[in-house]
Design a protein around this motif. Structure first.
Motif, PDB file in Angstrom:
ATOM      1  N   VAL A 215      41.200  36.700  44.022  1.00 44.42           N
ATOM      2  CA  VAL A 215      41.581  35.326  43.723  1.00 44.42           C
ATOM      3  C   VAL A 215      40.542  34.404  44.342  1.00 44.42           C
ATOM      4  CG1 VAL A 215      43.368  33.564  43.965  1.00 44.42           C
ATOM      5  CG2 VAL A 215      44.013  35.974  43.754  1.00 44.42           C
TER       6      VAL A 215
ATOM      7  N   THR B  50      39.545  30.704  45.367  1.00 47.69           N
ATOM      8  CA  THR B  50      40.215  29.452  45.694  1.00 47.69           C
ATOM      9  C   THR B  50      39.175  28.389  46.025  1.00 47.69           C
ATOM     10  OG1 THR B  50      41.966  30.762  46.682  1.00 47.69           O
ATOM     11  CG2 THR B  50      41.986  28.431  47.160  1.00 47.69           C
TER      12      THR B  50
ATOM     13  N   ALA C   3      43.847  27.767  43.366  1.00 47.03           N
ATOM     14  CA  ALA C   3      43.205  28.904  42.719  1.00 47.03           C
ATOM     15  C   ALA C   3      42.454  28.420  41.488  1.00 47.03           C
ATOM     16  CB  ALA C   3      44.240  29.944  42.320  1.00 47.03           C
TER      17      ALA C   3
ATOM     18  N   ASN D 149      40.248  30.911  39.830  1.00 51.82           N
ATOM     19  CA  ASN D 149      39.932  32.092  39.037  1.00 51.82           C
ATOM     20  C   ASN D 149      40.660  33.308  39.612  1.00 51.82           C
ATOM     21  OD1 ASN D 149      38.540  33.471  36.943  1.00 51.82           O
ATOM     22  ND2 ASN D 149      37.120  34.288  38.450  1.00 51.82           N
ATOM     23  N   VAL D 150      41.100  34.189  38.726  1.00 52.51           N
ATOM     24  CA  VAL D 150      41.696  35.464  39.123  1.00 52.51           C
ATOM     25  C   VAL D 150      41.057  36.543  38.262  1.00 52.51           C
ATOM     26  CG1 VAL D 150      43.797  36.839  39.215  1.00 52.51           C
ATOM     27  CG2 VAL D 150      43.893  34.439  39.800  1.00 52.51           C
TER      28      VAL D 150
ATOM     29  N   SER E 175      47.512  36.057  35.404  1.00 58.91           N
ATOM     30  CA  SER E 175      48.368  35.815  36.567  1.00 58.91           C
ATOM     31  C   SER E 175      48.059  34.497  37.285  1.00 58.91           C
ATOM     32  CB  SER E 175      48.279  36.975  37.555  1.00 58.91           C
ATOM     33  OG  SER E 175      46.967  37.129  38.026  1.00 58.91           O
ATOM     34  N   ILE E 176      46.933  33.874  36.993  1.00 58.67           N
ATOM     35  CA  ILE E 176      46.644  32.564  37.589  1.00 58.67           C
ATOM     36  C   ILE E 176      47.676  31.533  37.143  1.00 58.67           C
ATOM     37  CG2 ILE E 176      45.074  31.778  35.782  1.00 58.67           C
ATOM     38  CD1 ILE E 176      43.374  30.526  38.058  1.00 58.67           C
ATOM     39  N   GLN E 177      48.307  31.785  35.985  1.00 62.39           N
ATOM     40  CA  GLN E 177      49.301  30.843  35.474  1.00 62.39           C
ATOM     41  C   GLN E 177      50.569  30.812  36.316  1.00 62.39           C
ATOM     42  OE1 GLN E 177      50.021  31.604  31.345  1.00 62.39           O
ATOM     43  NE2 GLN E 177      47.895  31.274  30.790  1.00 62.39           N
TER      44      GLN E 177
ATOM     45  N   THR F 102      50.636  30.216  39.422  1.00 66.78           N
ATOM     46  CA  THR F 102      50.484  29.122  40.381  1.00 66.78           C
ATOM     47  C   THR F 102      49.870  27.876  39.750  1.00 66.78           C
ATOM     48  OG1 THR F 102      48.325  29.968  41.057  1.00 66.78           O
ATOM     49  CG2 THR F 102      50.234  30.666  42.342  1.00 66.78           C
ATOM     50  N   GLU F 103      48.951  28.059  38.840  1.00 67.11           N
ATOM     51  CA  GLU F 103      48.225  26.934  38.243  1.00 67.11           C
ATOM     52  C   GLU F 103      48.693  26.727  36.813  1.00 67.11           C
ATOM     53  OE1 GLU F 103      46.267  25.128  40.154  1.00 67.11           O
ATOM     54  OE2 GLU F 103      46.644  26.550  41.763  1.00 67.11           O
TER      55      GLU F 103
END
Length: 191
Positions: A62, A64, A71, A73-74, A94-96, A98-99
């Motif tokens: 991840v 940040t 975040a 980019n993952v 999976s970044i979605q 949190t972002e």
């Protein structure tokens, strides 16, 4: 100019392709350059993590932003023994978790036998969860067994650990559950 059917199809196809491919790079260049600049080590920090979607436990890297603390980019962790850098569609997105601007950031509570949802603060929700957890613990707590031996067991609560947790998180969760007297401990990887 006189067109037959074949020439019309050729001209229409060429026009459609030209219109489609002309606008592909519009507006993307600045966004891509900005994102690449944000991912430089001077502006960002990389942290390893574990994907939370299924019980496989794929490794993530991840990235940040140091300015926004968010975040940006993952991607798959190439040094992880399980996925070796590859991710499924869920892990790649999976970044979605949190972002995501569409994600609900408020707590919704529906009282028993009510059909209406109410917005509540996070503090209210944490206190309610703690109160209900203590109520369940107190209701099912067994201090002594039939022989009079002190056992301090919580027989009304069970814990199911996640295979997406790493060893340190599992240890901390296990210690927390044992401190409450919970004896029904299980793990997703054993089921």
């Amino acid at each position: 100019m006189r067109l037959n059917r074949r020439d019309f199809v050729k001209l229409s196809s060429a026009t459609a392709l030209g219109v489609a491919f002309t606008g592909l790079g519009m507006g993307c260049k600045k966004t891509a350059v900005t994102k690449i600049a944000q991912m430089k080590p001077d502006w960002s920090k990389e942290t390893t993590s574990v994907c939370a979607y299924c019980s496989v436990g794929c490794g993530l890297v991840v990235t940040t932003s140091l300015q926004t603390k968010r975040a940006i980019n993952v991607e798959g962790n190439p040094d992880h023994p399980i996925n070796e850098g590859s991710l499924c569609a869920k892990g790649a997105s999976s970044i979605q978790m949190t972002e995501n601007n569409l994600r609900n950031g408020k707590c919704l509570y529906r009282a028993p036998y009510s059909g209406e949802w109410e917005e509540k603060s996070w503090d209210w929700c944490k206190k309610r969860i703690a109160k209900l957890a203590k109520k369940s613990r107190d209701k099912a707590f067994v201090e002594k067994n039939d022989k009079g031996q002190v056992v301090n067991r919580n027989m009304g609560v069970a814990s199911l650990g996640s295979a997406a947790l790493d060893n340190e998180e599992c240890y901390a969760m296990h210690a927390f559950m044992r401190a409450q007297g919970i004896v029904y401990l299980e793990h997703q990887a054993r089921i």
